[in-house]
Scaffold this active site. Structure first.
Site, PDB file in Angstrom:
ATOM      1  N   THR A  59       0.832  -1.204   0.000  1.00  0.00           N
ATOM      2  CA  THR A  59       0.000   0.000   0.000  1.00  0.00           C
ATOM      3  C   THR A  59       0.867   1.255   0.000  1.00  0.00           C
ATOM      4  OG1 THR A  59      -1.725  -1.198   1.184  1.00  0.00           O
ATOM      5  CG2 THR A  59      -1.890   1.197   1.175  1.00  0.00           C
ATOM      6  N   CYS A  60       1.930   1.246   0.766  1.00  0.00           N
ATOM      7  CA  CYS A  60       2.827   2.407   0.806  1.00  0.00           C
ATOM      8  C   CYS A  60       3.482   2.621  -0.557  1.00  0.00           C
ATOM      9  CB  CYS A  60       3.885   2.218   1.880  1.00  0.00           C
ATOM     10  SG  CYS A  60       3.227   1.983   3.548  1.00  0.00           S
ATOM     11  N   ALA A  61       3.938   1.543  -1.180  1.00  0.00           N
ATOM     12  CA  ALA A  61       4.562   1.645  -2.496  1.00  0.00           C
ATOM     13  C   ALA A  61       3.572   2.202  -3.513  1.00  0.00           C
ATOM     14  CB  ALA A  61       5.081   0.277  -2.936  1.00  0.00           C
ATOM     15  N   SER A  63       1.073   4.213  -2.926  1.00  0.00           N
ATOM     16  CA  SER A  63       0.854   5.642  -2.692  1.00  0.00           C
ATOM     17  C   SER A  63       2.005   6.469  -3.257  1.00  0.00           C
ATOM     18  CB  SER A  63       0.628   5.939  -1.206  1.00  0.00           C
ATOM     19  OG  SER A  63       1.820   5.870  -0.465  1.00  0.00           O
TER      20      SER A  63
END
Length: 165
Positions: A59-61, A63
């Site tokens: 999820t961070c990647a 974003s």
């Protein structure tokens, strides 16, 4: 203190995000070249702070990729992707992904998580940053915030980008 979840399990942050209309707390973040970025470095342009636990999670990647794409389409807007990841991890990820429209900033040597109220206070991610978006105007005033309630979820990109208009 704000309660967020990770896969449905509740955890607390050390505080709350800065209030819309307030002056953003100053910060010192370590960039991939190990230089220090401060709030003053971005004076005169709008600034998107895309904040998350670690670029090494899906999820961070995602974003980072999405804000990289949107940053290219908005003139006068800078984006900093902020996490407690070491600058080397951010450089590796951005290099491998061809990400070049934004900056990354590591909070590993700063009080950013406490100052912005979003360091995890407990749970398995304690000490990392919870997922949030903070947008500042050209003078460093907070114009938008989103504390993502479920850490595994993506932020509301449409609302964030609308705040830039």
């Amino acid at each position: 203190m704000t309660t967020v979840t990770l896969k449905g399990n509740p955890f607390d942050t050390v505080g709350s995000l800065p209030v819309v209309g307030s002056a953003a707390p100053d910060f010192e973040l370590v960039k991939t070249d190990l230089s220090v970025a401060t709030l003053a470095d971005y004076s005169g342009s709008k600034l998107v702070l895309n904040i998350f636990p670690s670029v090494d999670t899906p999820t961070c990647a995602t974003s980072v990729r999405k804000f990289n794409e949107s940053a290219a389409a908005h003139k006068g807007v800078n984006v900093i992707c902020v996490s407690a990841d070491l600058p080397f991890a951010a450089a590796r990820f951005c290099g491998a992904e061809g990400i070049d429209n934004l900056d990354t900033g590591s909070s590993f040597r700063s009080t950013f998580g406490d100052d912005y109220g979003l360091a995890f206070a407990n749970g398995p991610l304690q000490g990392l940053l919870s997922r949030a978006v903070v947008i500042l105007d050209e003078a460093g005033k907070v114009i938008y915030t989103e504390q993502v309630a479920e850490t595994a979820d993506e932020p509301n990109y449409e609302a964030a980008l609308a705040a830039l208009a």
